[in-house]
Design a protein around this motif. Structure first.
Motif, PDB file in Angstrom:
ATOM      1  N   GLY A 171       4.201  10.144  -9.457  1.00  0.00           N
ATOM      2  CA  GLY A 171       3.709  10.436 -10.777  1.00  0.00           C
ATOM      3  C   GLY A 171       3.285  12.149 -10.810  1.00  0.00           C
ATOM      4  O   GLY A 171       3.486  12.814 -11.520  1.00  0.00           O
ATOM      5  N   ALA A 172       2.735  12.360  -9.384  1.00  0.00           N
ATOM      6  CA  ALA A 172       2.260  13.702  -9.328  1.00  0.00           C
ATOM      7  C   ALA A 172       3.406  14.554  -9.394  1.00  0.00           C
ATOM      8  O   ALA A 172       3.279  15.822 -10.058  1.00  0.00           O
ATOM      9  N   LEU A 173       4.406  14.439  -8.710  1.00  0.00           N
ATOM     10  CA  LEU A 173       5.503  15.218  -8.501  1.00  0.00           C
ATOM     11  C   LEU A 173       6.197  15.446  -9.818  1.00  0.00           C
ATOM     12  O   LEU A 173       6.630  16.444 -10.205  1.00  0.00           O
ATOM     13  N   ALA A 174       6.498  14.387 -10.588  1.00  0.00           N
ATOM     14  CA  ALA A 174       6.995  14.429 -11.900  1.00  0.00           C
ATOM     15  C   ALA A 174       6.081  15.324 -12.807  1.00  0.00           C
ATOM     16  O   ALA A 174       6.717  16.126 -13.487  1.00  0.00           O
ATOM     17  N   ARG A 175       4.816  15.187 -12.736  1.00  0.00           N
ATOM     18  CA  ARG A 175       3.862  16.040 -13.731  1.00  0.00           C
ATOM     19  C   ARG A 175       4.138  17.470 -13.412  1.00  0.00           C
ATOM     20  O   ARG A 175       4.221  18.239 -14.089  1.00  0.00           O
ATOM     21  N   LYS A 202       0.795  -1.210  -0.060  1.00  0.00           N
ATOM     22  CA  LYS A 202      -0.066   0.033   0.036  1.00  0.00           C
ATOM     23  C   LYS A 202       0.864   1.326   0.023  1.00  0.00           C
ATOM     24  O   LYS A 202       0.451   2.226  -0.782  1.00  0.00           O
ATOM     25  N   HIS A 203       1.945   1.147   0.809  1.00  0.00           N
ATOM     26  CA  HIS A 203       2.763   2.276   0.874  1.00  0.00           C
ATOM     27  C   HIS A 203       3.587   2.577  -0.556  1.00  0.00           C
ATOM     28  O   HIS A 203       3.630   3.743  -1.084  1.00  0.00           O
ATOM     29  N   THR A 204       4.036   1.283  -1.341  1.00  0.00           N
ATOM     30  CA  THR A 204       4.445   1.421  -2.566  1.00  0.00           C
ATOM     31  C   THR A 204       3.711   2.143  -3.482  1.00  0.00           C
ATOM     32  O   THR A 204       3.774   2.914  -4.412  1.00  0.00           O
ATOM     33  N   LEU A 205       2.282   1.524  -3.623  1.00  0.00           N
ATOM     34  CA  LEU A 205       1.361   2.348  -4.290  1.00  0.00           C
ATOM     35  C   LEU A 205       1.142   3.830  -4.313  1.00  0.00           C
ATOM     36  O   LEU A 205       1.054   4.770  -4.942  1.00  0.00           O
ATOM     37  N   GLY A 206       1.331   4.165  -2.702  1.00  0.00           N
ATOM     38  CA  GLY A 206       1.172   5.706  -2.625  1.00  0.00           C
ATOM     39  C   GLY A 206       2.370   6.352  -3.244  1.00  0.00           C
ATOM     40  O   GLY A 206       2.447   7.541  -3.434  1.00  0.00           O
ATOM     41  N   ASP A 254       9.368  12.959 -16.005  1.00  0.00           N
ATOM     42  CA  ASP A 254       8.674  11.856 -16.508  1.00  0.00           C
ATOM     43  C   ASP A 254       8.126  10.971 -15.959  1.00  0.00           C
ATOM     44  O   ASP A 254       8.588  10.260 -15.089  1.00  0.00           O
ATOM     45  N   PRO A 255       6.659  11.228 -15.818  1.00  0.00           N
ATOM     46  CA  PRO A 255       5.766  10.467 -14.704  1.00  0.00           C
ATOM     47  C   PRO A 255       5.839   8.819 -14.986  1.00  0.00           C
ATOM     48  O   PRO A 255       5.849   8.182 -13.976  1.00  0.00           O
ATOM     49  N   GLU A 256       6.215   8.427 -16.198  1.00  0.00           N
ATOM     50  CA  GLU A 256       6.292   6.924 -16.448  1.00  0.00           C
ATOM     51  C   GLU A 256       7.686   6.446 -15.570  1.00  0.00           C
ATOM     52  O   GLU A 256       7.555   5.357 -15.134  1.00  0.00           O
ATOM     53  N   ARG A 257       8.797   7.065 -15.885  1.00  0.00           N
ATOM     54  CA  ARG A 257       9.826   6.610 -15.071  1.00  0.00           C
ATOM     55  C   ARG A 257       9.812   6.698 -13.765  1.00  0.00           C
ATOM     56  O   ARG A 257      10.451   5.849 -12.919  1.00  0.00           O
ATOM     57  N   ALA A 258       9.063   7.929 -13.297  1.00  0.00           N
ATOM     58  CA  ALA A 258       9.210   7.989 -11.784  1.00  0.00           C
ATOM     59  C   ALA A 258       8.290   6.920 -11.053  1.00  0.00           C
ATOM     60  O   ALA A 258       8.566   6.439 -10.081  1.00  0.00           O
ATOM     61  N   GLU A 259       7.234   6.649 -11.772  1.00  0.00           N
ATOM     62  CA  GLU A 259       6.334   5.556 -11.446  1.00  0.00           C
ATOM     63  C   GLU A 259       6.955   4.379 -11.546  1.00  0.00           C
ATOM     64  O   GLU A 259       6.964   3.597 -10.534  1.00  0.00           O
ATOM     65  N   LEU A 260       7.502   3.858 -12.354  1.00  0.00           N
ATOM     66  CA  LEU A 260       8.405   2.741 -12.625  1.00  0.00           C
ATOM     67  C   LEU A 260       9.629   2.665 -11.228  1.00  0.00           C
ATOM     68  O   LEU A 260       9.630   1.498 -10.795  1.00  0.00           O
ATOM     69  N   ALA A 261      10.221   3.766 -11.011  1.00  0.00           N
ATOM     70  CA  ALA A 261      11.221   3.803  -9.978  1.00  0.00           C
ATOM     71  C   ALA A 261      10.716   3.534  -8.857  1.00  0.00           C
ATOM     72  O   ALA A 261      10.987   2.585  -7.896  1.00  0.00           O
TER      73      ALA A 261
END
Length: 192
Positions: A32-36, A22-26, A41-48
């Motif tokens: 993603g929000a910070l990247a936007r 749940k923490h990871t999903l947060g 790059d939201p995709e790279r941020a979310e992958l990391a």
């Protein structure tokens, strides 16, 4: 990348308790929000973010073994075991999940400690880990507030809270975290 997002989610989530997932999903959501917001790059941020804690619940002996056998920052072994999973996680992301993006790997590697010369992606993932919606520790609201207007201010507040807690508990402070914090302060001073 050899894994679809769904397969990655299935594999990573199976390696941690539900609460940590749940923490990871947060963290994924916050990254993603910070990247936007900050032009990342939201995709790279979310992958990391998705992979940042992949090794956190591995037995410490297994983490130690990976660090020793692969000559990954051996100095880490002299510091808190809580730091090990970041280095091991970056290794696992590359070797087991086929991640070749060095920026993503570094964001995983430095999400607990920070580093001098943090990239935009490093900052996003590290800060997302501090401020994700499920986080609840003294000072988190202040860090979130600062993060809304500056990645650097948010990170400095995050590092300050970590360092203060370690000092309070009379624990060893990883020098890289102090150096990362000082580097961010210097950057802000230069931009004043």
């Amino acid at each position: 990348m050899g894994f679809s997002r769904e397969a990655l989610i299935e594999s990573v989530s199976s390696q941690m308790p539900k609460k940590r997932w749940k923490h990871t999903l947060g963290v994924v959501e916050s990254a993603g929000a910070l990247a936007r917001k900050y032009g990342g790059d939201p995709e790279r941020a979310e992958l990391a973010a998705l992979l940042h804690d992949v090794a956190k619940y591995w037995p410490v002996e297994r983490q130690r073994e990976i660090i020793e056998q692969n000559h990954l920052s051996p100095e880490l072994l002299s510091y808190d075991k809580q730091l090990w999973h970041a280095e091991v996680g970056a290794y696992v992301a590359e070797k087991e999940y086929g991640i070749t993006d060095t920026g993503v790997l570094d964001a995983i590697r430095y999400h607990t400690s920070g580093r001098v010369g943090m990239t935009l992606l490093d900052k996003i993932v590290c800060l997302a880990d501090y401020i994700e919606p499920g986080r609840d520790f003294p000072g988190v609201d202040r860090i979130r507030k600062l993060a809304a207007s500056s990645l650097e201010e948010g990170l400095i507040a995050g590092f300050d809270s970590t360092i203060s807690l370690l000092l309070e508990k009379r624990r060893i402070v990883f020098p890289l975290t102090v150096m990362a914090r000082n580097d961010l302060v210097k950057i802000l001073e230069e931009n004043e």
